[in-house]
Design an enzyme around this catalytic site. Structure first.
Site, mmCIF file in Angstrom:
data_model
loop_
_atom_site.group_PDB
_atom_site.id
_atom_site.type_symbol
_atom_site.label_atom_id
_atom_site.label_comp_id
_atom_site.label_asym_id
_atom_site.label_seq_id
_atom_site.Cartn_x
_atom_site.Cartn_y
_atom_site.Cartn_z
ATOM 1 N N GLN A 158 0.872 -1.041 -0.120
ATOM 2 C CA GLN A 158 0.046 -0.030 -0.041
ATOM 3 C C GLN A 158 0.873 1.179 0.005
ATOM 4 O OE1 GLN A 158 -2.751 -0.572 3.166
ATOM 5 N NE2 GLN A 158 -3.779 -1.910 2.181
ATOM 6 N N ASP B 126 -2.194 -11.501 4.415
ATOM 7 C CA ASP B 126 -3.519 -11.674 4.946
ATOM 8 C C ASP B 126 -3.873 -12.936 5.354
ATOM 9 O OD1 ASP B 126 -3.688 -8.800 4.390
ATOM 10 O OD2 ASP B 126 -4.355 -9.016 2.561
ATOM 11 N N ARG C 33 -4.671 -8.881 14.533
ATOM 12 C CA ARG C 33 -4.857 -10.152 14.436
ATOM 13 C C ARG C 33 -4.009 -11.113 15.164
ATOM 14 N NH1 ARG C 33 -5.536 -9.215 7.523
ATOM 15 N NH2 ARG C 33 -7.857 -8.422 7.917
ATOM 16 N N ARG D 107 -11.578 -11.195 8.018
ATOM 17 C CA ARG D 107 -10.664 -12.290 8.041
ATOM 18 C C ARG D 107 -10.547 -13.180 9.380
ATOM 19 N NH1 ARG D 107 -9.182 -11.667 2.837
ATOM 20 N NH2 ARG D 107 -8.265 -9.829 2.266
HETATM 21 C C1 S3P Z 1 -2.670 -4.750 0.125
HETATM 22 C C2 S3P Z 1 -1.731 -4.573 0.702
HETATM 23 C C3 S3P Z 1 -1.596 -5.465 2.079
HETATM 24 C C4 S3P Z 1 -2.692 -6.191 2.292
HETATM 25 C C5 S3P Z 1 -3.720 -5.564 1.926
HETATM 26 C C6 S3P Z 1 -4.088 -5.096 0.466
HETATM 27 C C7 S3P Z 1 -2.721 -4.111 -1.269
HETATM 28 O O1 S3P Z 1 -1.530 -4.118 2.936
HETATM 29 O O2 S3P Z 1 -2.447 -6.568 3.715
HETATM 30 O O3 S3P Z 1 -5.067 -6.410 2.449
HETATM 31 O O4 S3P Z 1 -3.961 -4.189 -1.975
HETATM 32 O O5 S3P Z 1 -1.868 -3.310 -1.648
HETATM 33 P P1 S3P Z 1 0.025 -3.696 3.444
HETATM 34 O O6 S3P Z 1 0.503 -2.862 2.221
HETATM 35 O O7 S3P Z 1 -0.255 -2.746 4.622
HETATM 36 O O8 S3P Z 1 0.670 -4.809 3.967
#
Ligand code: S3P
Length: 423
Positions: free
Chosen positions: A153, A304, A335, A383
């Site tokens: 992200q 996840d 989690r 989840r």
């Molecule tokens: C995601 C990145 C992950 C993941 C989230 C979706 C994405 O998060 O846990 O459900 O779509 O880029 P992080 O970047 O915080 O690890």
């Protein structure tokens, strides 16, 4: 399996930034993705759904987003929030983000920091959380940014800000995370280079002031949704399940590897490519699982899937040890503590450490289930709810979950499919 959540968000966002009409099929129609659609509409994109399930997205072009008239309500969705903060950071507009109680507790400092370096400004709630107001910078300043946490992200937020920034914006990723942004931006015609160094570090460069061309996106099935059915089939005696349309991008497929190491029978059938991503159907049969030490290096490719891995480990023979999982404490819920509490109440044997769980499995015997009158707590986390539903199937007395409504954020058809599969 329904469409991949990560890819669905990106399909809507990038289509909204292309000039002209894109289409998306197989899009996940869960609440999180609908929050993204609503936000893109509020900033000028036209987004409609045909009766056959095809989505039409009329984009405004990179740099063409309008200032939203109202606060953007992101519901439960961290991906929508952080990626949109990136996009807005290089537009000359301001926006306010709000979310539910879970999202309002999640850290946004990790995107505020690099986007501030690019020139955007932020007024957040205490601790860098939502509600938050931001003002994008026009022009923004290109940066070279090394990710302090392994986060797709954060990586995506900086790259998306780079789309409308003059020059080259660079993200250095010491530990590879899901690469859907890179793959799809290239597909939309952005100039983006990925350099893999010998130590595994990835250097990603995006050329700014990009022109995105409309595309027809086919969204593959979500491996994070398939995970619940993989584990259910492995731990419930007599199971032999074919899970169709599972995305197997290597940056997402860590759970398959770990479950196989534990002795799980998972066969890939009909491997193919969908929307530029590897996909297969998975035939999963009940297996005697053995506990394992999960290498923390694999965590980003199954970030996840830990809640449901903890369920598999609770039914395995011997001990499963996980570590290096501090990031799990800042997901839709903490989690580690949520799963430790829930599985303990359901009869599992769990020790919670600061950075992971140690789980002593039953060796295939069912869990006892939740005691009469008691429920496990999902903390607004889809989840956690789905993982505990799977644990319930593998328990003598059943597991009672306090709130199943969060499942709608990522997998609205989960309960129906689980019922159909367990008939
Ligand atoms: C995601 C990145 C992950 C993941 C989230 C979706 C994405 O998060 O846990 O459900 O779509 O880029 P992080 O970047 O915080 O690890």
């Amino acid at each position: 399996m329904p469409g991949d959540k990560s890819i669905s968000h990106r399909a809507l966002m990038f289509s909204a930034l292309a000039v002209g009409t894109s289409t998306a099929t197989g899009l996940l129609e869960g609440e999180d993705v609908m929050a993204t659609a609503a936000a893109m509409r509020a900033m000028g994109a036209q987004i409609t759904r045909d009766d056959d399930g095809t989505w039409q997205i009329n984009g405004v072009g990179v740099g063409g987003l309008l200032e939203p008239g109202e606060a953007l309500d992101m519901g439960n969705s961290g991906t929508s929030t952080r990626l949109l903060m990136g996009i807005i950071a290089s537009h000359g507009i301001k926006a306010t983000f709000t979310g539910d109680a879970s999202l309002s507790g999640r850290p946004m400092g990790r995107v505020i920091d690099p986007l501030s370096l690019m020139g955007a400004s932020f007024e957040s709630s205490e601790g860098g959380t939502l509600p938050l107001m931001m003002r994008g910078a026009l022009p923004a300043v290109p940066i070279e940014y090394t990710l302090p946490v392994a986060s797709a992200q954060v990586k995506s937020a900086v790259l998306l800000a780079g789309l409308n920034t003059p020059g080259i914006t660079t993200v250095i990723e010491p530990v590879p995370t899901r690469d859907h942004t890179e793959r799809m931006l290239k597909g939309f015609g952005a100039k983006l280079e990925v350099e893999e160094q010998d130590d595994g570090t990835r250097v990603i460069r995006i050329h700014g002031e990009a022109d995105l061309k409309p595309q027809h996106v086919t969204v593959p099935g979500d491996p994070s949704s398939a995970a619940f059915f993989m584990v259910a089939a492995l731990i419930i005696p007599g199971s032999d399940l074919l899970i169709e349309n599972v995305g197997l991008n290597p940056t997402r497929a860590g759970l398959v590897q770990v479950l196989r190491e534990m002795g799980g029978s998972i066969e890939e059938v009909n491997p193919r490519e969908v929307g530029g991503e590897p996909v297969a159907d998975l035939r999963v049969r009940h297996s005697e699982l053995t506990g394992t030490d999960v290498d923390p290096a694999i965590a980003p490719s199954m970030i996840d899937e830990f809640p449901v891995l903890f369920v598999a480990a609770s039914l395995a023979k011997g001990t499963t040890r996980t570590s290096g999982l501090e990031e799990l404490r800042v997901k839709e819920s903490d989690r580690l503590s949520a799963m430790a509490a829930a599985l303990t109440l359901a009869g599992g044997n769990i020790k919670e450490n600061e950075d992971g769980l140690v789980i002593h499995g039953t060796g295939g015997e069912p869990l006892s289930g939740t005691p009469e009158g008691q429920t496990v707590t999902t903390h607004l986390d889809h989840r956690i709810a789905m993982s505990l539903a799977v644990a319930g199937l593998a328990s003598a007395g059943g597991v009672t979950v306090d709130d199943t409504s969060p499942i709608g954020t990522s997998f609205p058809s989960f309960m129906d499919l689980l019922e159909a599969a367990s008939d």
